[in-house]
Design an enzyme around this catalytic site. Sequence first.
Site, PDB file in Angstrom:
ATOM      1  N   ASP A  80       0.828  -1.212   0.000  1.00  0.00           N
ATOM      2  CA  ASP A  80       0.000   0.000   0.000  1.00  0.00           C
ATOM      3  C   ASP A  80       0.855   1.253   0.000  1.00  0.00           C
ATOM      4  O   ASP A  80       2.054   1.221   0.322  1.00  0.00           O
ATOM      5  CB  ASP A  80      -0.940   0.011   1.202  1.00  0.00           C
ATOM      6  CG  ASP A  80      -0.197   0.091   2.530  1.00  0.00           C
ATOM      7  OD1 ASP A  80       0.810  -0.632   2.696  1.00  0.00           O
ATOM      8  OD2 ASP A  80      -0.628   0.867   3.401  1.00  0.00           O
ATOM      9  N   GLU A 160       0.118  -1.289   5.607  1.00  0.00           N
ATOM     10  CA  GLU A 160       1.176  -0.887   6.531  1.00  0.00           C
ATOM     11  C   GLU A 160       1.088   0.600   6.850  1.00  0.00           C
ATOM     12  O   GLU A 160       1.344   1.022   7.985  1.00  0.00           O
ATOM     13  CB  GLU A 160       2.544  -1.219   5.922  1.00  0.00           C
ATOM     14  CG  GLU A 160       3.723  -1.018   6.864  1.00  0.00           C
ATOM     15  CD  GLU A 160       4.332   0.381   6.843  1.00  0.00           C
ATOM     16  OE1 GLU A 160       5.212   0.669   7.677  1.00  0.00           O
ATOM     17  OE2 GLU A 160       3.920   1.204   5.983  1.00  0.00           O
TER      18      GLU A 160
END
Length: 391
Positions: A80, A160
């Site tokens: 991400d 994350e």
Amino acid sequence: MTVTERFLKYVTFETTSDESSDTVPSTATQLVLADYLVEELRGAGVTDAMRDEMGYVYGHIPASDGCENCPKIGLVSHMDTSPDVSGANVKPQIIKFDGTNAPMVGDEYIGRELIVTDHTTLLGADDKAGVAEIVALCAEINSNKNIRHGALSICFTPDEEIGSGADHFDFARFNADFTYTVDGGEVGGIECENFNAAAADITVHGVNTHPGTAKNKMKNAILLANQFISMLPAAETPSHTEGYEGFYHVTDLAGNESQVVLHAIIRDHDLEKFNARKDFVERLVDYLNARWGQGTFRLEMKDSYYNMREMIEPRMEIVENMERAMKENGVEPHSEPVRGGTDGARLSFMGLPCPNICTGGANAHGKTEYVVLEDMEKIKDIIKTAIYNVE
């Protein structure tokens, strides 16, 4: 394919995570890249590559002959990108830096090739550079049987950037003795400590009435929220601190005269100072409630992650192994405290020691983000040396 070729493809996938989402992963776009990376890993010879229902990508490379008893090493990066800046329609460009053609790049990179954005989005080097380096390494290992290594475990995590990358990590499936997160900055970096972190959500309840007859009646939630902000230490913000210095950071504020919702983060490397910062925020809210009426300010505070240092110190041979690998590749290792967090911090506290290493990128979470082409290739070679060194 080179690391650069893989990276240029990966950044075209929009994978922004969303802290307000209640799904796992927080955005469906992350699954698109996850499925693509499964095929990338299989093409790189990782035959058991798969994605689970939570969006985590796993794969393994068996130990080479004679290395079956070596420690099992893990490599982790996240898919991400930060929600701070758009990660949609990223348009990467390769430039030769001349000292003026890219903002916020140091003079030491003059003459080097960089990948930059068109300055309308972030780049995604955090952490697609790490992903590209790991996939390229897998391809090289599986195509060259002369590379000695123990068993390798690979994982690409979602979310994350919103602190959830380790929430659904499958330790049994991953199956490693220790791990490196490939999620750092400039080449040579290896980090063993990070911030202790907490998030604070403050809801301010005001009293609204017609402004023409508001005297002694109105309590403007916007002004009350501003009062809270003004009482935070002015010199303890991200723009005034560095190194081991902690901070308070108001990240967003929304509302009107009747109600305001304010979000802030609290950071410090030292646990005692971290707890003192949280206590200060609680006392500040108590003081404002005593002044404006109980229930005017409502605080919800939650710890996000902790400094991995205490979990890494008993296993410093893991760090020393990576430092040797860097030196063998002509890179001088350096360690600085991470002014943020990584999946590695949470994984370390969950029983899997996990220092963080560099990717070659810089200026993460912003439109001036960049990564150095040569350094991405160098980092792939450093990791290859590190897994070779382990006995």
